[in-house]
Structure formats: structure tokens, C-alpha cells
Design a protein around this motif. Structure first.
Motif, mmCIF file in Angstrom:
data_model
loop_
_atom_site.group_PDB
_atom_site.id
_atom_site.type_symbol
_atom_site.label_atom_id
_atom_site.label_comp_id
_atom_site.label_asym_id
_atom_site.label_seq_id
_atom_site.Cartn_x
_atom_site.Cartn_y
_atom_site.Cartn_z
ATOM 1 N N GLN A 258 0.831 -1.145 0.085
ATOM 2 C CA GLN A 258 0.266 0.292 -0.564
ATOM 3 C C GLN A 258 0.642 1.533 0.081
ATOM 4 O O GLN A 258 2.186 1.202 0.654
ATOM 5 N N PHE A 259 0.593 2.307 -0.319
ATOM 6 C CA PHE A 259 1.114 3.909 -0.552
ATOM 7 C C PHE A 259 -0.120 4.835 0.327
ATOM 8 O O PHE A 259 -1.610 4.927 0.296
ATOM 9 N N VAL A 260 0.097 5.221 1.220
ATOM 10 C CA VAL A 260 -0.128 5.817 2.666
ATOM 11 C C VAL A 260 0.836 7.090 2.648
ATOM 12 O O VAL A 260 1.670 6.989 2.943
ATOM 13 N N GLY A 261 -0.066 8.046 2.644
ATOM 14 C CA GLY A 261 0.015 9.333 3.261
ATOM 15 C C GLY A 261 -0.302 9.662 4.763
ATOM 16 O O GLY A 261 -1.228 9.264 5.127
ATOM 17 N N VAL A 262 0.311 10.679 5.131
ATOM 18 C CA VAL A 262 0.276 11.510 6.136
ATOM 19 C C VAL A 262 0.828 12.432 6.289
ATOM 20 O O VAL A 262 1.849 13.730 5.977
ATOM 21 N N VAL A 263 -0.615 13.251 7.037
ATOM 22 C CA VAL A 263 -0.567 15.022 7.082
ATOM 23 C C VAL A 263 -0.702 15.113 8.532
ATOM 24 O O VAL A 263 -1.710 14.582 9.452
ATOM 25 N N GLY A 264 -0.987 16.455 8.490
ATOM 26 C CA GLY A 264 -1.233 16.844 10.278
ATOM 27 C C GLY A 264 -0.361 18.829 9.728
ATOM 28 O O GLY A 264 0.441 18.207 9.325
ATOM 29 N N ALA A 265 -0.471 19.000 11.109
ATOM 30 C CA ALA A 265 0.584 20.422 11.268
ATOM 31 C C ALA A 265 1.567 20.146 12.179
ATOM 32 O O ALA A 265 1.221 18.637 12.301
ATOM 33 N N GLU B 162 -8.646 11.605 11.313
ATOM 34 C CA GLU B 162 -9.242 11.086 10.039
ATOM 35 C C GLU B 162 -8.059 9.954 9.372
ATOM 36 O O GLU B 162 -7.400 10.029 9.298
ATOM 37 N N GLN B 163 -8.748 8.671 8.247
ATOM 38 C CA GLN B 163 -7.920 8.464 7.628
ATOM 39 C C GLN B 163 -9.096 7.772 6.491
ATOM 40 O O GLN B 163 -9.854 7.379 7.444
ATOM 41 N N GLY B 164 -8.637 7.657 5.422
ATOM 42 C CA GLY B 164 -9.593 7.281 3.875
ATOM 43 C C GLY B 164 -8.768 7.570 2.712
ATOM 44 O O GLY B 164 -7.434 7.885 3.294
ATOM 45 N N THR B 165 -9.208 7.331 1.975
ATOM 46 C CA THR B 165 -8.849 7.740 0.503
ATOM 47 C C THR B 165 -9.144 9.155 0.450
ATOM 48 O O THR B 165 -9.644 9.624 1.402
ATOM 49 N N HIS B 166 -8.815 10.270 -0.602
ATOM 50 C CA HIS B 166 -8.306 11.555 -0.853
ATOM 51 C C HIS B 166 -9.847 11.689 -1.207
ATOM 52 O O HIS B 166 -10.222 12.666 0.036
ATOM 53 N N THR C 180 4.626 1.445 1.290
ATOM 54 C CA THR C 180 5.477 3.248 1.592
ATOM 55 C C THR C 180 4.962 3.902 2.072
ATOM 56 O O THR C 180 3.120 4.208 1.899
ATOM 57 N N LEU C 181 5.259 4.775 3.345
ATOM 58 C CA LEU C 181 4.210 5.688 4.039
ATOM 59 C C LEU C 181 5.056 6.996 3.522
ATOM 60 O O LEU C 181 6.384 6.784 3.916
ATOM 61 N N VAL C 182 4.543 7.860 3.237
ATOM 62 C CA VAL C 182 5.377 9.411 3.096
ATOM 63 C C VAL C 182 4.335 10.498 3.891
ATOM 64 O O VAL C 182 2.860 10.594 3.908
ATOM 65 N N SER D 219 -0.733 17.303 -3.294
ATOM 66 C CA SER D 219 -0.427 16.636 -4.285
ATOM 67 C C SER D 219 0.733 15.305 -4.249
ATOM 68 O O SER D 219 0.363 14.682 -4.803
ATOM 69 N N THR D 220 1.483 15.418 -3.344
ATOM 70 C CA THR D 220 2.116 14.374 -2.901
ATOM 71 C C THR D 220 1.520 12.978 -2.749
ATOM 72 O O THR D 220 1.648 11.927 -3.368
ATOM 73 N N ILE D 221 0.353 13.025 -2.135
ATOM 74 C CA ILE D 221 -0.565 11.899 -1.552
ATOM 75 C C ILE D 221 -1.662 11.623 -2.263
ATOM 76 O O ILE D 221 -2.771 10.899 -0.991
ATOM 77 N N ARG D 222 -2.600 12.372 -3.352
ATOM 78 C CA ARG D 222 -3.630 12.335 -3.459
ATOM 79 C C ARG D 222 -3.840 11.511 -4.063
ATOM 80 O O ARG D 222 -4.966 10.483 -3.880
ATOM 81 N N GLN D 223 -2.722 10.302 -5.221
ATOM 82 C CA GLN D 223 -3.894 8.638 -5.264
ATOM 83 C C GLN D 223 -3.052 7.972 -4.317
ATOM 84 O O GLN D 223 -2.785 6.964 -4.361
#
Length: 595
Positions: A379-386, A566-570, A540-542, A548-552
């Protein structure tokens, strides 16, 4: 100021020195041989005045001068000198080899011990201090194994031999000479504290000067940009003047001590000439005995002066040993469990799970609170936050740079504590915004100096991430030498090389920590194409600085103040209308800088 070290400090220093002695054990016979050579050298030094005494009394001053005897004594004297020079040369060479070999062992052990430490160890210590421990402090310890050890043995033995010869020649004059011992001891005691303080002041001011210089060289761009050159020059001048004054004071103190002993020595010689000369005139002793006494008095002051001067070496060695010991006694916070076994890394699928994980860098200050998520293999997983949300902490826990206070982290269903650290790290590949490049060629930096990785693999890795063309443009291509963290490359080129490194090392889990945040849009586009190919065969964890890096991404984890909110697809997260949707609506503005 006190002229002596506190008892606890001296005791701690001696204990630390004793802790380092086992590193010299493999060279025990070298030190024993040095002791034998010292005895030979000292014997030749003490024998020389006695041979001259024999020549004077038996061959020169006798009623019938003995030319044959004089030739024999001269030949013996020359032989003794040659043996002494050879023994001195051999002892110095052997002692340097043994001492430096012991220091090499200490330095390697210290470096390996530091390498085993967890990241918290480095969080709590200045890197410059650790560099000082490995370089300067070990060099100071080398003075103990060479200068102080030699002085203690050679000079102490020399004093014993000289006193023995003096009493053998004439008990009365030797007894008068012994009055010198308490006087010399008193002078040494007075000057010892002054010498120690002067020495410490010089070294402290030199350290301050070096720290200021390193700080300014590292921040030269800021200094020039804000026109602070003149101010920094004045500050550097003040520190330099202070260091000069301390050096002069140390030199003057040393000169006063040496001249005091020199004056005392000349007075002692005058006294011996008076007392001994009177005895010669009264035919109580031979003239040769008087000559030998004068020479022995001259030799008497040299070892005492040397021992006193080397007292500072012992003091500084104890301080350095204490610093080194304070590092060596720290057990690595993260260690392999006794039950861990090596695994076949090729069979690892890359399934990652966090189960009720709570973690804080400081006790009672959690930065992650009851975190639960799963990442399926590939899986390709994005991690976001302030900033401060806890994103980088997740990655640090996954690589086991830190241990969570609560919860379990698993890889393929097995807690990561059950993996050997070398196996776990071989399974993980991490790329950070601050790229770590080392002195060496581009080729070496991509394969991290591993000769088992063929050049063809390196070329393929560079092509996968789009770095091949850029590298080929360098002066020597893949054999271009890199300096100073890759300062002869652009930020984008350094980042592309770090991506190529990941492909060449072929980890099962890939972690990108703000890896594209500093790239321009063109370079980022090149990297994104490479990453798409790289990520296909691995989990992969990003950590994303740009959405834009993790939209897909297959899944996106949204962190806020240490919580996974929260977690889920874009598309799922946008339709949810929560924090991620808010960030997406502001996608024209980059996300707050990551922690």
C-alpha cells in the motif's frame, strides 16, 4: 581558588582511568619491555658520572697515570652511551606503539558504543561534545599512556638510582643532599596548583575559541547577509586575546617553576662544591667523588621537574577519562531481546500495524495518543497534519528509533521488538528532507559503500528515480567526489541521490519524511515518476508537505495534536468534510511545516 581538585572529582577521575586500563591489556608485554628498557637507560645515565669518577681517581689523578685504563674507561663510557641511546630510542618507539594502540582501541570502542545508542541519546547531547569525546579526550588519554606513564617509571626509578649512587659514594655528603627533597617537594606543591589552574584556563579558553569559530563558519551566510562581519571579528579578537593571555600566564608559571628549581639546583651544587671541596682538600674523599656528586645533583632535579610537569597530564587525563567514562557507562536504551533470531528478509511482506500506541519524548507528555492503524503490504499511505501533530514520531517508532510507552507495533504480525535491529533496519528505507551524504563518490553514496552492490544495480536505481541523466552531467559522473554533505550538488540532486539509494538497497517498507518538500516543481515531477515505480513492490508511507504528493494514496492518515483523527482515501476524506477537507480547500497554500 583551591589548589587541589575536590576529593570526589579525583576519585571519579581515577576510577574512570582504571576503567580504561583493560584496553591496554593486550599490550602488557610491550609495557613490561618498556620497563626493562627504562631500567637499562636509567642505569646507563647513572653509570656515566661514576665511570668518569673512576677515570679521574684511578687513571688521571693517581701518581702513575694509567693510559691503558683511561682508554678502557673511555671505550666503556662510549659503549654505555650507545646502549643508553639505543634503549631510549627503543623505549620511546615501543611505548608510543603500545600507547597509541590502546588509544585506538578506546576510540573504536567509544565510537561503536555511540553508534549503538538510541536516538534519545543524541537528542540529549550536543554532537560537538561527542566529537570532542572521540577525538580530543582520547588524545588527552594518550598522554597518560605515553608521557605520564614514562615519567612515572623513568623519573621515579632515576631518583632511586641517583640517591643509591650518592650514598654509595659518600654517606655524609649524600645526607646533606637529602635536605633538598623537602625543599623541592614544597616548591612543587606550591607551583602544582598554579600550573593546573593555568593549564585548565588555557584549554577552556581554547575550547571557547574553537566553538565560536565553528559556529561562525557554519553560519557565515547569515553573518554576511546581515553585515555582522565586524562585530564577529571583534568578538573573535576578544576571545583570541583571552586565550593568548592564558597561554602567556601558563608559560610564565612554568618558567617561574623551572627557574626556581634551577636556582635551587645551582645553590645545591655550590653547597656540594663547598662541602666536597673541603673534604677533597683534607684528603677525606677523592676528587672524582666530588665530580660525580656534582653530576648527580644536576641529574637529581631533572626527574623531579619532569614528574611535576606531568602532574597536569594526569589531571587532564582524569578529566578526559571521566568524560569518556560518562558515555561508556550509558547502556543503549534500545537493545535486541535475548530471544531474537535472524530472519529471511526476503519473505517479509511489509504488513504494518499500530495497536493502541502511546508515545512521548518526555514522561507524561505524549505526542501520540492511542494510535491505531494498519498498512497492507504494497500500500501507498500518506500521513498529513500540522507541526507537532506526531507524523514524524510515527516513523521514528516504526524504525524503532524510540520505544512506545504503551501499545504494540507489528511487522507482518510480529512485534518489531522481536526482530534484530539490523534485520529491522534492513527492511526499512527512509528518506528525509535533510539528505545525509558522506565524503566519497556519488556511486559510494548510493550504495552506502557496500561493495556487494554491483555498479549496474546503482545505475538502474538512478534511472528508476530519474537521477541518471543528472548524475551523468556531473564532472566525473558516478565517480564524482562529494564533499561537505554533498555541498557541490544542488538540493534536488542530493534528494534524487537519496532516492536512488533506497532503490539500490531495496527495503520492504519505504518511509518518505517530507522528502520532496525542498524540491522545485520540475525536480519534484521527476521524483514523483520515480517514486511511482519504486513504491509498486513495497509498502510506502509518505509524510506529506504538499497534498499533491499523496492525492493518489491508497490510504491517508490525518493527525492532529497527537491523535489520529481521520483516515481514508483522498475522495473519502474530502467528502467527510473534516480537517483534511479543510487542508484540501487551502491546497493553494502549503501545509504547515512538519514535525
Amino acid at each position: 581558588m583551591s589548589t587541589t581538585q575536590p576529593e570526589s572529582s579525583r576519585t571519579s577521575g581515577m576510577v574512570s582511568l582504571a576503567r580504561l586500563l583493560p584496553y591496554a591489556r593486550p599490550y602488557l608485554w610491550h609495557f613490561v619491555l618498556v620497563l626493562v628498557l627504562v631500567v637499562i637507560f636509567n642505569a646507563t645515565s647513572v653509570l656515566q658520572p661514576y665511570l668518569v669518577k673512576v677515570a679521574i681517581d684511578s687513571d688521571i689523578s693517581s701518581k702513575h697515570p694509567n693510559y691503558h685504563g683511561l682508554i678502557v674507561i673511555s671505550a666503556v663510557y662510549i659503549g654505555v652511551v650507545i646502549i643508553g641511546v639505543a634503549a631510549n630510542f627503543a623505549q620511546m618507539l615501543l611505548l608510543q606503539f603500545a600507547g597509541q594502540s590502546a588509544i585506538k582501541a578506546i576510540r573504536i570502542a567509544l565510537f561503536e558504543h555511540i553508534e549503538k545508542q538510541a536516538m534519545r541519546f543524541f537528542d540529549q547531547r550536543a554532537i560537538g561534545r561527542l566529537v570532542t569525546n572521540v577525538s580530543n579526550d582520547t588524545e588527552t588519554i594518550s598522554q597518560f599512556f605515553t608521557n605520564f606513564f614514562l615519567s612515572l617509571i623513568r623519573d621515579g626509578l632515576s631518583l632511586v638510582m641517583i640517591i643509591f649512587m650518592m650514598f654509595r659514594l659518600d654517606v655524609r655528603i649524600a645526607s646533606y643532599a637529602m635536605v633538598l627533597i623537602p625543599i623541592i617537594f614544597g616548591i612543587s606543591l606550591v607551583f602544582r596548583g598554579q600550573l593546573r589552574r593555568a593549564y585548565q584556563a588555557t584549554r577552556t579558553r581554547l575550547s571557547t575559541l574553537n566553538a565560536f569559530l565553528a559556529e561562525n563558519l557554519a553560519g557565515m551566510r547569515i553573518i554576511q547577509m546581515f553585515h555582522q562581519e565586524r562585530r564577529q571579528q571583534q568578538a573573535f579578537l576578544a576571545l583570541d586575546v583571552s586565550h593568548r593571555d592564558a597561554n602567556i600566564k601558563e608559560y610564565l608559571t612554568s618558567v617561574r617553576f623551572n627557574r626556581s628549581l634551577e636556582i635551587l639546583g645551582n645553590l645545591a651544587i655550590a653547597a656540594v662544591v663547598w662541602i666536597g671541596g673541603e673534604a677533597v682538600l683534607k684528603n677525606a674523599i677523592d676528587f672524582g667523588i666530588l665530580y660525580a656528586f656534582i653530576r648527580y645533583i644536576q641529574q637529581f632535579f631533572q626527574p623531579i621537574n619532569s614528574i611535576t610537569q606531568n602532574w597536569n597530564t594526569l589531571q587532564s587525563s582524569m578529566v578526559a577519562a571521566d568524560r569518556i567514562g560518562s558515555v561508556l557507562v550509558i547502556e543503549p536504551e534500545i537493545q535486541d531481546l535475548p530471544a531474537t533470531v535472524s530472519i529471511d528478509t526476503g519473505r517479509i511482506q511489509g504488513h504494518v500495524a499500530f495497536e493502541h500506541v502511546t508515545f512521548g519524548y518526555l514522561p507524561n507528555q505524549p505526542v501520540l495518543k492511542d494510535i491505531n492503524f494498519t498498512v497492507e503490504p504494497g500500500q501507498f499511505v500518506g500521513v498529513v497534519g500540522a507541526t507537532g501533530a506526531g507524523k514524524s514520531s510515527v516513523m521514528s517508532l516504526l524504525t524503532r528509533f524510540y520505544e512506545p510507552q504503551e501499545g504494540v507495533i507489528t511487522l507482518d504480525g510480529k512485534p518489531i521488538q522481536q526482530y534484530k535491529q539490523k534485520d529491522l533496519h534492513a527492511l526499512m528505507g527512509i528518506v528525509q528532507q535533510e539528505v545525509s551524504l558522506f565524503t566519497g563518490t556519488v556511486l559510494d553514496n548510493i550504495r552506502l559503500f557496500r561493495e556487494d552492490i554491483p555498479e549496474e544495480v546503482v545505475y538502474h536505481a538512478a534511472k528508476v528515480v530519474g537521477a541518471h541523466t543528472l548524475i551523468e552531467r556531473l564532472p566525473d559522473g558516478y565517480h564524482t567526489q562529494l564533499y561537505g554533505k554533498g555541498s557541490n550538488l544542488s538540493m534536488g540532486e542530493r534528494q534524487l541521490i537519496s532516492f536512488a539509494r533506497i532503490v539500490a538497497l531495496d527495503p520492504r517498507v519505504l518511509i518518505l519524511d517530507e522528502a520532496t518538500a525542498s524540491l522545485d516543481s520540475h525536480t519534484e515531477e521527476l521524483v514523483q515518476r520515480g517514486l511511482t515505480a519504486v513504491a509498486k513492490a513495497r509498502t510506502t508511507l509518505v509524510i506529506a508537505h504538499r497534498l499533491s504528493t499523496i492525492r493518489q494514496a491508497d490510504n491517508i492518515l490525518v493527525f492532529d495534536k497527537g491523535n489520529l483523527v481521520e483516515q481514508g482515501t483522498h475522495s473519502e476524506l474530502v467528502s467527510l468534510g473534516g480537517l483534511y477537507a479543510q487542508l484540501d480547500a487551502e491546497s493553494g497554500i502549503e501545509l504547515p511545516y512538519s514535525s
